[in-house]
Design a protein around this motif. Sequence first.
Motif, PDB file in Angstrom:
ATOM      1  N   GLU A 261       0.845  -1.196   0.000  1.00 49.00           N
ATOM      2  CA  GLU A 261       0.000   0.000   0.000  1.00 49.00           C
ATOM      3  C   GLU A 261       0.881   1.247   0.000  1.00 49.00           C
ATOM      4  OE1 GLU A 261      -3.439   2.166   2.762  1.00 49.00           O
ATOM      5  OE2 GLU A 261      -2.691   0.152   3.253  1.00 49.00           O
ATOM      6  N   ILE A 262       0.589   2.164  -0.905  1.00 45.43           N
ATOM      7  CA  ILE A 262       1.335   3.412  -0.993  1.00 45.43           C
ATOM      8  C   ILE A 262       0.696   4.444  -0.059  1.00 45.43           C
ATOM      9  CG2 ILE A 262       2.043   5.295  -2.509  1.00 45.43           C
ATOM     10  CD1 ILE A 262       2.007   3.337  -4.817  1.00 45.43           C
ATOM     11  N   VAL A 263       1.492   4.960   0.859  1.00 49.87           N
ATOM     12  CA  VAL A 263       1.008   5.974   1.796  1.00 49.87           C
ATOM     13  C   VAL A 263       1.196   7.345   1.160  1.00 49.87           C
ATOM     14  CG1 VAL A 263       1.257   6.963   4.098  1.00 49.87           C
ATOM     15  CG2 VAL A 263       1.619   4.504   3.748  1.00 49.87           C
ATOM     16  N   ARG A 264       0.125   8.040   0.935  1.00 49.56           N
ATOM     17  CA  ARG A 264       0.185   9.346   0.283  1.00 49.56           C
ATOM     18  C   ARG A 264       0.686  10.421   1.244  1.00 49.56           C
ATOM     19  NH1 ARG A 264      -5.251  10.932  -2.560  1.00 49.56           N
ATOM     20  NH2 ARG A 264      -3.863  12.650  -3.147  1.00 49.56           N
ATOM     21  N   ILE A 265       1.483  11.349   0.698  1.00 52.21           N
ATOM     22  CA  ILE A 265       1.918  12.503   1.468  1.00 52.21           C
ATOM     23  C   ILE A 265       0.891  13.608   1.275  1.00 52.21           C
ATOM     24  CG2 ILE A 265       3.741  14.204   1.799  1.00 52.21           C
ATOM     25  CD1 ILE A 265       5.696  12.262   0.580  1.00 52.21           C
ATOM     26  N   THR A 266       0.317  14.078   2.359  1.00 49.42           N
ATOM     27  CA  THR A 266      -0.689  15.134   2.269  1.00 49.42           C
ATOM     28  C   THR A 266      -0.042  16.494   2.506  1.00 49.42           C
ATOM     29  OG1 THR A 266      -1.236  14.878   4.609  1.00 49.42           O
ATOM     30  CG2 THR A 266      -2.508  13.571   3.031  1.00 49.42           C
ATOM     31  N   GLY A 267      -0.761  17.533   2.199  1.00 52.81           N
ATOM     32  CA  GLY A 267      -0.252  18.885   2.411  1.00 52.81           C
ATOM     33  C   GLY A 267       0.419  19.440   1.175  1.00 52.81           C
ATOM     34  N   GLU A 268       0.792  20.711   1.237  1.00 48.03           N
ATOM     35  CA  GLU A 268       1.379  21.425   0.112  1.00 48.03           C
ATOM     36  C   GLU A 268       2.863  21.678   0.342  1.00 48.03           C
ATOM     37  OE1 GLU A 268      -0.090  22.199  -2.711  1.00 48.03           O
ATOM     38  OE2 GLU A 268      -2.001  21.319  -2.067  1.00 48.03           O
ATOM     39  N   ILE A 269       3.629  21.723  -0.749  1.00 46.90           N
ATOM     40  CA  ILE A 269       5.035  22.078  -0.680  1.00 46.90           C
ATOM     41  C   ILE A 269       5.150  23.582  -0.400  1.00 46.90           C
ATOM     42  CG2 ILE A 269       7.214  22.111  -1.952  1.00 46.90           C
ATOM     43  CD1 ILE A 269       6.123  19.863  -3.678  1.00 46.90           C
ATOM     44  N   PRO A 270       5.970  24.001   0.549  1.00 46.91           N
ATOM     45  CA  PRO A 270       6.143  25.439   0.804  1.00 46.91           C
ATOM     46  C   PRO A 270       6.690  26.160  -0.426  1.00 46.91           C
ATOM     47  CG  PRO A 270       7.093  24.120   2.581  1.00 46.91           C
ATOM     48  CD  PRO A 270       6.766  23.173   1.478  1.00 46.91           C
ATOM     49  N   SER A 271       6.518  27.456  -0.441  1.00 38.70           N
ATOM     50  CA  SER A 271       6.993  28.262  -1.562  1.00 38.70           C
ATOM     51  C   SER A 271       8.458  28.642  -1.373  1.00 38.70           C
ATOM     52  CB  SER A 271       6.156  29.531  -1.690  1.00 38.70           C
ATOM     53  OG  SER A 271       6.728  30.416  -2.635  1.00 38.70           O
ATOM     54  N   GLY A 272       9.211  28.602  -2.482  1.00 44.91           N
ATOM     55  CA  GLY A 272      10.599  29.035  -2.441  1.00 44.91           C
ATOM     56  C   GLY A 272      10.742  30.526  -2.217  1.00 44.91           C
ATOM     57  N   TYR A 273       9.649  31.281  -2.399  1.00 44.66           N
ATOM     58  CA  TYR A 273       9.659  32.720  -2.128  1.00 44.66           C
ATOM     59  C   TYR A 273       9.580  33.011  -0.631  1.00 44.66           C
ATOM     60  CZ  TYR A 273       8.958  33.818  -7.071  1.00 44.66           C
ATOM     61  OH  TYR A 273       9.113  33.952  -8.427  1.00 44.66           O
ATOM     62  N   ASP A 274       9.021  32.069   0.113  1.00 39.59           N
ATOM     63  CA  ASP A 274       8.823  32.283   1.556  1.00 39.59           C
ATOM     64  C   ASP A 274       9.111  30.973   2.283  1.00 39.59           C
ATOM     65  OD1 ASP A 274       8.188  33.400   3.974  1.00 39.59           O
ATOM     66  OD2 ASP A 274       6.020  33.147   3.731  1.00 39.59           O
ATOM     67  N   GLU A 275      10.391  30.659   2.430  1.00 38.75           N
ATOM     68  CA  GLU A 275      10.779  29.402   3.060  1.00 38.75           C
ATOM     69  C   GLU A 275      10.407  29.399   4.542  1.00 38.75           C
ATOM     70  OE1 GLU A 275      14.502  27.182   1.354  1.00 38.75           O
ATOM     71  OE2 GLU A 275      15.043  29.262   1.733  1.00 38.75           O
ATOM     72  N   PRO A 276       9.974  28.253   5.057  1.00 39.13           N
ATOM     73  CA  PRO A 276       9.669  28.168   6.486  1.00 39.13           C
ATOM     74  C   PRO A 276      10.945  28.272   7.317  1.00 39.13           C
ATOM     75  CG  PRO A 276       9.525  26.008   5.468  1.00 39.13           C
ATOM     76  CD  PRO A 276       9.707  26.990   4.354  1.00 39.13           C
ATOM     77  N   LEU A 277      10.775  28.616   8.595  1.00 41.34           N
ATOM     78  CA  LEU A 277      11.911  28.792   9.486  1.00 41.34           C
ATOM     79  C   LEU A 277      12.630  27.476   9.753  1.00 41.34           C
ATOM     80  CD1 LEU A 277      13.514  30.688  11.378  1.00 41.34           C
ATOM     81  CD2 LEU A 277      11.853  30.137  13.178  1.00 41.34           C
ATOM     82  N   GLY A 278      11.876  26.411   9.944  1.00 38.64           N
ATOM     83  CA  GLY A 278      12.465  25.119  10.273  1.00 38.64           C
ATOM     84  C   GLY A 278      12.569  24.212   9.064  1.00 38.64           C
ATOM     85  N   CYS A 279      12.263  22.942   9.269  1.00 38.76           N
ATOM     86  CA  CYS A 279      12.326  21.948   8.197  1.00 38.76           C
ATOM     87  C   CYS A 279      11.221  22.205   7.180  1.00 38.76           C
ATOM     88  CB  CYS A 279      12.183  20.543   8.787  1.00 38.76           C
ATOM     89  SG  CYS A 279      12.137  19.223   7.560  1.00 38.76           S
ATOM     90  N   ALA A 280      11.575  22.211   5.893  1.00 35.19           N
ATOM     91  CA  ALA A 280      10.588  22.495   4.850  1.00 35.19           C
ATOM     92  C   ALA A 280       9.553  21.395   4.736  1.00 35.19           C
ATOM     93  CB  ALA A 280      11.307  22.686   3.510  1.00 35.19           C
TER      94      ALA A 280
END
Length: 322
Positions: A261-280
């Motif tokens: 069974e393939i476990v899907r990754i949910t959520g959106e990839i952050p934008s390269g214009y506004d990188e998150p402070l911690g782990c992307a």
Amino acid sequence: MSVRGVGRTFTSGGGFLKPRRHFRAVSDVSFDVQRGEVLGVVGESGCGKSTLARLIMRLLTPTCGEVLFDGTDIASLTVRALRPLRRHFQMVFQDPYSSIDPRQKVRDTLLEPFQVQGIPLTSAQASAKVDALLTMVALPLHLADSYQHQMSGGQKQRVGIARALALDPSLIVLDESTASLDVSIQAQVIGLLQDLRDRLDLTYVFISHDLALVQYFCDRTLVMYLGRVVEVLPRGATPIHPYTKALMASVLVPDPHQRHEIVRITGEIPSGYDEPLGCAFAGRCPLVQPRCRESLPILRPQTDQHAVACHVHESTILVPEF
């Protein structure tokens, strides 16, 4: 080749009431490529794989960092100083339809590197060189007088490989070089690359979306996410980073008894214009902890060839810097 802290930021916009925006395509990437090694680079579309390829080839100038080829930092060289070194590292592009000039015969395409480098060839030497290159990539000699539209996709890609080999390089970067080919033609091209590696002692940086092909062909694999390397994975090693695990789990095995069974990754990839402070990857990670959103994980060694950037697994990772 040694890459140390390489990054590339693109700037867009700017004008009346419109501030400039900065997009970080590649951020603080470091790795080594050993002589004779095949190093794979994988990741989702937009993670910075092709930009990284162009940075280490100096088709783009890094915003920061060093690219050391046999001890020389090619990232800081002028165009004039760089030209003699280019014969030692070449690139095979993703699309053979756009990387070969449709107005040139194959013969002219294969001889163009010598003209660019200012290497004089007599008529007899030029003909012998063209014949040798076509033979090297298993193409019939009569194709020397053909144009792009007279060849198949696999033949065009072989011409691209032959052109990269023209100046006897030691390092070749292959950017999705099998992506536009049928599976049977892919197998032929990979077999050709393996044979050339053994005969000519070549080193490859192999960029691909085909994870099964990367696992088969590459000695080590760089896994990239939003412009950063999250794991360096040797062949046959068990992935540690949650993103790498999800990628590898998506590889289907052609065996009905090995279904999973393939476990899907949910959520959106952050934008390269506004990188998150911690782990992307924190916004999509099933193992996320509070510190994952607060500080950036550092790529640290697990073994001599295996490294991972993940706060969750830091307790099992050796302390020395990668």
